[in-house]
Every structure is written in structure tokens, then in C-alpha cells.
Design an enzyme around this catalytic site. Structure first.
Site, short mmCIF file in Angstrom:
data_model
loop_
_atom_site.label_atom_id
_atom_site.label_comp_id
_atom_site.label_asym_id
_atom_site.label_seq_id
_atom_site.Cartn_x
_atom_site.Cartn_y
_atom_site.Cartn_z
N LYS A 288 4.99 -5.90 8.74
CA LYS A 288 4.70 -4.67 8.00
C LYS A 288 5.98 -3.84 7.93
O LYS A 288 6.59 -3.53 8.96
CB LYS A 288 3.60 -3.88 8.72
CG LYS A 288 3.08 -2.67 7.95
CD LYS A 288 1.85 -2.10 8.67
CE LYS A 288 1.25 -0.96 7.88
NZ LYS A 288 0.02 -0.46 8.54
N ASP B 281 -10.07 4.17 10.97
CA ASP B 281 -10.01 3.60 9.62
C ASP B 281 -10.61 2.20 9.60
O ASP B 281 -10.07 1.28 8.98
CB ASP B 281 -8.58 3.59 9.10
CG ASP B 281 -8.53 3.42 7.57
OD1 ASP B 281 -9.55 3.72 6.91
OD2 ASP B 281 -7.48 2.99 7.05
N GLY C 237 0.83 -1.19 0.00
CA GLY C 237 0.00 0.00 0.00
C GLY C 237 0.87 1.24 0.00
O GLY C 237 2.08 1.17 -0.18
N VAL D 58 3.44 -5.59 3.31
CA VAL D 58 3.24 -6.56 4.39
C VAL D 58 3.71 -7.92 3.89
O VAL D 58 3.33 -8.35 2.80
CB VAL D 58 1.76 -6.63 4.82
CG1 VAL D 58 1.59 -7.65 5.94
CG2 VAL D 58 1.27 -5.27 5.27
#
Length: 725
Positions: free
Chosen positions: A105, A200, A85, A90
Site C-alpha cells: 500500500k 470501517d 483509492g 495498492v
């Protein structure tokens, strides 16, 4: 953030790889990078515009993923890439000190040079470390290695909710969706108690374990409530995912509290039940405008049959004014449970699989559902009937205990004394495992009436079986045949029971990973009486897929194996190859759901009631092929003696893949165990190149699932089901 300041490292590498291969013109590359700065994912944009094919996008993505994947980061060995992302990637990794699988991550290199993003990354680690709850992802570790910032988290094997919804055709049943959101509200309680706001929550940030239990993850935007009250969000720019933002979060100038997460859970419930986010638009700004101005959408627009009570629950959780929403996660949890109860829906959180958990005691024999099935009946000459195998003398599907004292195997006739169907006939007394009365043994070469000749097929004989019957072996000796073209594989009935898995401390060549422990099985299964042969493997590959599949097989040719022969076991197959075989077999034989045996099922069947290193013997010579007698080559199956339950080639010839991951044995009793966590998969049985001790019933080996080696094959099992007739 809503708008990326620049193209991600991944997109830049993707476009660079496309240019290097000459599949993308320079002007297309420039436009792709410009687009990726706004919307991300250059590959998806190039595919949409028709500049690249789906195949090319996949090939380039694999190449970029491999190039981005480091080998070791700190105390972690990287195994695979799970995703990427704007903030980084990840990976699936192994913590070297504890040999534990984790999700690692790693922050993108361009961001790791910016103190603002470093602070945000470390804030996520601190946020996760502040919480310990079964419905919130666990943080194990955070650190820096050679300029790489990393965060080690719990690895969720079930994927996220986006993947789950896609696999279910675009939406979830009401009960399952309510249960998932209820569990997330439970996790949100813990986040709130830690003084945090997630900010989120969305389907992509909710993860599932193998049992289906949900956990909130990705706390990258989480902030402490006091800081949020003092500082707003982020300098006037909203952070999060627009379609799941509350109006106050989307406004960017207002304070946010835990009720913004309650709104997001309501929006998530909407998405799970409809397959759509609550608000959609051409771009992020259009979506935010709808969040601020449009009323809460009615989920019945997409799913007309939703109960009104569920729609009311969504509307309340997503109320425009936060004062109209449930005040706390506990209130939302209570509202969900009340709604479910009114609809008659039980919200049961699945228990995560735990190999080390103590098992329940075996059920009482009379509680076994299989005991209520009709016993076998043979037709007399005069037309009357009598039990062929009465309930007292032979319950084929009943549970039994394998007694340590009952370790001998029946005497077997010479190889040339065979029954008409090719199986070796049995001489002498045939005893039952488990202490029930024995049935009289037949004379050498005699056979009993096949079940296929009975007036009614037993309910536990599957419709896809091409033949079935009973012969004079131990453990009931019911069998079925599965035909693929002209090639037949026989499966033997393995009754449920209890046995001691592993090896005693005094067994010769015993290994440290063979700790003895008790294992019980609650249901019977069918096990192939031989490893999969080359003939059967090739027949399945050639038959499946219709004309295209047959043409594909003709082009590829037969499976490449070390020693060729139709009756030889297939070898040089990976664990993944074997999984594909099971899928293909289900297409060839509709209704057949084959799988690999678990490690405990394999050893239970291999021992067949014995406690000796080999099934009823101290040496494998007459049971299989090893370095003592194989002269370095594989041999056709069924050339050696079967064990007491009619299974061949379990000791030697080829190693056999099991379903389990490799791991240490527990010391507590287990029921129907399977190890789902680990890097390697288990192989059992030894092979034609191994010394005898490697062919023992208890001996274990481990191989990476993507590796295909000579002398490694597979044997299949199928669970017994009761047909509704």
C-alpha cells in the site's frame, strides 16, 4: 472521509489522458473533475453520462495504471497494480530480501506531504503490527522511500467479499455468510484485545485467501479505544463508510467503542445475504440520515426465504442502541454459532493451502471409493460374461506405490508395427506397478476388447469421450479420446499412487531445486498422451463461440508458432493462453473440465514408475527430441517411443506449462500438492533446443505466466469423476 477535498491523482491523470487522446471535450473534463471531488471515479461518471464508452474507459484506466506503477519501492519490486483509492494505491509486489509476495500500500503523493495524513498512514501500520491473528491481515513492514510512504501486508489471492458476492450472482448462501462473519468476529476479538476499534468494517475490507478463509483488513481508520473515548471521531466529521456505520459513529459527536464494529459486522451479514447495503440513498448525507432515523431493515425484503433466526441475528447486531447489541465480539461469535447450530448448519473454516504441511498417510486400498466400481466385462460368443480384467489382477483405479526396483519399461515394437488406431503395439511381458499379479501379455499387434464394445460403459468413463478402451500398456492402460471436429486427442488413465519426486544427489547435472521428497496422489486422472498439437489448438479456437467465434478465428488466423505443422506441438503460448484454452475447450465439449497438470502430477506421469533420469532410460534419444537429435526444430508428436504408461514427448520437443507457481520443495511428505504462491509458473520436460540434462524427469524451469516463448507448449489433464447412473 465522506467527501474528498480534491480529485485524486488517479482521476486527474485519467482526465488528462482522455484530453490528450482527444476523446473528451474540455468542458466534459472540467465537469468530470468537479464530480470526482464529490463522488470519486471520474471514469465511472463519464461512462454513466455517455461521454466515454466502456472500452475507452478500460483503455484509459490501463494507461493510467501503467503510468502510476513504480518499478521498485524500498525493498519491494512492484509486479502489478491491484487497486487505488483516495489515500493511495495498492500493488502486488515482491519483497526482494525474502522473495515473498506482498500487497504494498503506497500513500498518494499529494497526501504524503501532509503531516495529518502521514500520521494516519503510520497509525494503520502500528494498528496492524499490534495484532497477530489468523483472521486479521498481517503487516510485514512499513517505511518511506524517496518520499513514498508504503505499508507491506499479507497478499490475499482470493480478493475481497465484494468480488466474491458478484461472482456468486449477488448473494451468498446462509451457511457461507454466517461462517465468514463468524470468522471476522473472531478476528475482531484480537483487534479488541489490542485496544483497537476498526471503524470501517464492510465487504470491501474483508479479504479471502485461496481456501476461502476470511480476514479483516484495511485498518486505516482504526484507532485506540482510549483515544476514541477522549477525542470522539475526527473533529465532528464522521469517518468510515456511511451504509455500514453505526448510529453513534454516523452521529460524529458520540463516543465509539468495539460495539460500532459489531454493528458493522451485522450490516455486512445483511449485505452478503441480500446483495444490498442496509441503507441506500442519493448521496452520503442521505444514507447517514437513514442510519440515524430509519429502523433496522428486514433482510427478507430482498431475500424472502431467509430463516427468521438469521434476520433476528442481523437485527440484534444492528440494534440502534449499542446496549442492545452483543457486548463483545466473542458474544457475537457465540450468537452466530448458536443460530447456525439451530439451523443445522456446520460452520467450518477452510484451511489455508500449505505446501509445507505434512500429508496424511495414503488411504487403505479398500477405502478407495473407486474400488467399488464394476470391473470390466467382456461378452463371450455364447452370450455369457466373464471379467475382462478381474479385481485381483488389474484394478485400474486403485492406488499403488511406485517401487524403486520396478524401473524397466515394456519392449515396444518397431514404429511400423502399429495397432489399427495408430498406437505402437507392445511386445513381451507387461508388468504392473505396485506388486499386484501381472496379466498375460498379448502377442505383438494384438489388442484387447475395447471398453466401448462392452454392454455397459464403466461409470468412470465420461460422457464427453468420443471413444474409450484398454490396450497392452502398463498402469492399466485405459484410454479415452476427445474429439474437436475431426481432430482427436487421446488421454491415458493415470492411477493414484506414491513416488519420490526430485532427483538423487548423484544424478548427473542435478540442480539445487530438485530436493527429493515423497508425494502421494489420492485420485486418478486422465492425462493427454501428447502435448497439445497445433491442429487441436486451432480446432478448439475455430469451434468455440459459434458463428462469431469462427469468424473471429478466420480473421485472426491460426495460432502463430515457430515451426508450422498440424501434428507438431503448439508453442509460443503463455500460461494465461493455456488457461484460456481450457475455458474454450469446456465450451466446445460440454462437461469437460480440463486443466494444466500440477508439477508433481507431471513428474509422476513422466517417470511412469522409473527412478532413472529419463523414463526407464539414462538418455532421452529414443524418448524425445533434444539438441542431440532435433536439429533445432520441433517435430510431430508420437515419433518417439512412449513411456510405460503410454505417454509421448515428455522428454524434449517442447517445455510444458504446469499449474503450479515456482517455489522451493519441502522436505516433508506431501499429498496432492500444488504451489499457489509465487511470481513464476513452472515448466517441465525440456525442448528441442535443450541439452539432454534439461529434459530429465526432475528438471524444472520457471517463466513469468504472461510470457509466450518459442519451444514452450502445454499438455492437459482431466480429473476422473464417477458418473451417477
Amino acid at each position: 472521509m465522506l467527501v474528498a477535498a480534491m480529485a485524486t491523482d488517479y482521476d486527474q491523470l485519467f482526465v488528462k489522458a482522455a484530453l490528450a487522446k482527444g476523446v473528451l471535450p474540455p468542458e466534459g473534463a472540467h465537469e468530470a473533475l468537479e464530480r470526482s471531488r464529490k463522488d470519486g471515479d471520474a471514469g465511472a461518471w463519464l461512462l454513466k453520462k455517455g461521454l466515454l464508452t466502456k472500452h475507452l474507459v478500460s483503455v484509459l484506466a490501463d494507461e493510467v495504471n501503467r503510468s502510476q506503477m513504480p518499478k521498485v519501492i524500498g525493498n519491494y519490486r512492484v509486479v502489478d497494480k491491484l487497486g487505488h483509492g483516495g489515500m493511495g494505491s495498492v500493488f502486488k509486489a515482491v519483497q526482494l530480501s525474502l522473495q515473498r509476495e506482498v500487497a504494498l500500500k503506497v500513500m498518494a503523493g499529494r497526501l504524503a506531504r501532509n503531516q495529518h495524513w502521514i500520521d494516519r498512514f503510520l497509525a494503520e501500520a502500528r494498528a496492524m503490527a499490534a495484532i497477530n491473528h489468523p483472521h486479521v491481515l498481517t503487516c510485514f513492514d512499513a517505511g518511506q522511500d524517496k518520499g513514498k510512504l508504503y505499508l507491506a501486508m499479507e497478499l490475499m489471492q482470493g480478493g475481497d467479499l465484494v468480488r466474491l458476492v458478484k461472482s456468486r450472482g449477488g448473494r451468498l448462501p446462509v451457511g457461507e455468510a454466517l461462517r465468514i462473519v463468524r470468522d471476522c468476529a473472531w478476528g475482531l476479538e484480537a483487534i479488541g484485545r489490542a485496544g483497537l476499534i476498526h471503524r470501517d468494517i464492510k465487504p470491501g475490507n474483508i479479504f479471502l485467501d485461496l481456501a476461502g478463509a476470511a480476514k479483516l483488513g484495511d485498518l486505516g481508520l482504526a484507532c485506540f479505544a482510549e483515544a476514541a473515548a477522549e477525542d470522539g471521531t475526527s473533529g465532528g466529521q464522521p469517518l468510515g463508510t456511511p451504509a455500514f456505520m453505526s448510529p453513534e459513529q454516523a452521529d460524529a459527536d458520540d463516543e465509539v467503542d468495539i460495539r460500532t464494529d459489531i454493528y458493522a459486522l451485522g450490516a455486512t451479514l445483511y449485505a452478503l445475504l441480500t446483495g444490498h447495503p442496509p441503507y441506500e440513498g442519493k448521496n452520503s448525507f442521505a444514507v447517514i440520515a437513514r442510519v440515524l432515523q430509519d429502523p433496522v431493515p428486514d433482510a427478507r425484503t430482498h431475500t424472502p426465504d431467509l430463516p427468521p433466526a438469521v434476520c433476528a441475528l442481523i437485527a440484534r447486531a444492528m440494534a440502534k442502541r449499542r446496549e442492545d447489541r452483543p457486548a463483545t465480539p466473542a458474544d457475537l461469535k457465540q450468537l452466530i454459532e448458536t443460530t447456525a447450530a439451530a439451523l443445522g448448519i456446520a460452520l467450518v473454516t477452510p484451511a489455508a493451502p500449505d505446501l509445507a504441511a505434512p500429508s496424511d498417510p495414503p488411504p487403505e486400498e479398500n477405502d478407495d471409493p473407486y474400488l467399488s466400481q464394476p470391473s470390466f466385462v467382456a461378452v463371450k460368443a455364447g452370450g455369457s460374461t466373464e471379467p475382462l480384467l478381474d479385481q485381483d489382477s488389474l484394478d485400474l483405479l486403485s492406488e499403488s506405490s511406485v517401487q524403486a526396483s520396478d524401473t524397466s519399461t515394456p519392449e515396444i515394437a518397431a514404429p511400423d508395427d502399429t495397432t489399427p488406431d495408430g498406437d505402437v503395439a507392445v511386445e513381451g511381458k507387461v508388468r504392473r506397478i505396485g506388486g499386484r499379479p501381472s496379466r498375460p501379455a498379448a502377442r505383438a499387434g494384438a489388442t484387447m476388447t475395447p471398453v466401448s464394445e462392452l454392454p455397459d460403459k464403466p461409470a468412470w468413463i465420461p460422457d464427453w469421450a468420443s471413444a474409450w478402451g484398454i490396450d497392452q500398456l502398463d498402469n492399466g492402460a485405459a484410454w479415452i479420446d476427445v474429439s474437436v471436429g475431426s481432430v482427436v486427442q487421446r488421454f491415458r488413465l493415470i492411477r493414484p499412487g506414491t513416488f519420490t519426486m526430485g532427483s538423487p544427489p548423484d544424478e548427473i547435472e542435478r540442480q539445487p531445486d530438485e530436493t527429493q521428497h515423497q508425494v502421494s496422489f489420492s485420485h486418478p486422472l486422465w492425462m493427454a498422451d501428447t502435448p497439445v498439437t497445433q491442429a487441436w489448438w486451432n480446432a478448439v479456437s475455430a469451434t468455440q463461440g459459434g458463428l462469431f467465434g469462427r469468424l473471429s478465428h478466420a480473421v485472426r488466423g491460426r495460432h502463430k508458432t515457430r515451426f508450422v505443422g498440424d501434428e507438431r506441438p503448439v508453442e509460443q503460448v503463455s500460461w494465461h493462453d493455456c488457461q484460456e484454452l481450457c475455458v474454450r475447450l469446456g465450451r466446445v465439449v460440454p462437461g469437460l473440465r480440463a486443466r494444466l497438470p500440477t508439477e508433481s502430477e507431471w513428474e509422476y506421469a513422466a517417470r511412469a514408475g522409473s527412478t532413472t533420469p529419463f523414463s526407464g532410460a539414462d538418455r532421452p534419444d529414443d524418448l524425445g527430441w533434444c539438441s542431440l537429435n532435433a536439429v533445432g526444430v520441433s517435430h510431430p508428436v508420437k515419433r518417439k517411443r512412449a513411456n510405460a504408461w503410454g505417454l509421448y514427448d515428455l522428454h524434449g520437443n517442447v517445455w510444458e506449462w504446469c499449474d503450479d507457481c515456482y517455489g522451493e520443495y519441502p522436505v516433508v511428505p506431501l499429498r496432492n500438492p500444488v504451489q499457489r504462491h509465487g511470481i513464476y509458473r513452472v515448466c517441465r520436460g525440456g525442448s528441442y533446443v535443450d541439452d539432454p540434462h534439461a529434459c530429465r524427469s526432475a528438471r524444472r524451469s520457471r517463466i513469468a505466466p504472461d510470457i509466450s516463448r518459442p519451444f514452450v507448449g502445454v499438455r492437459l489433464v482431466v480429473e476422473v469423476t464417477i458418473a451417477r447412473r
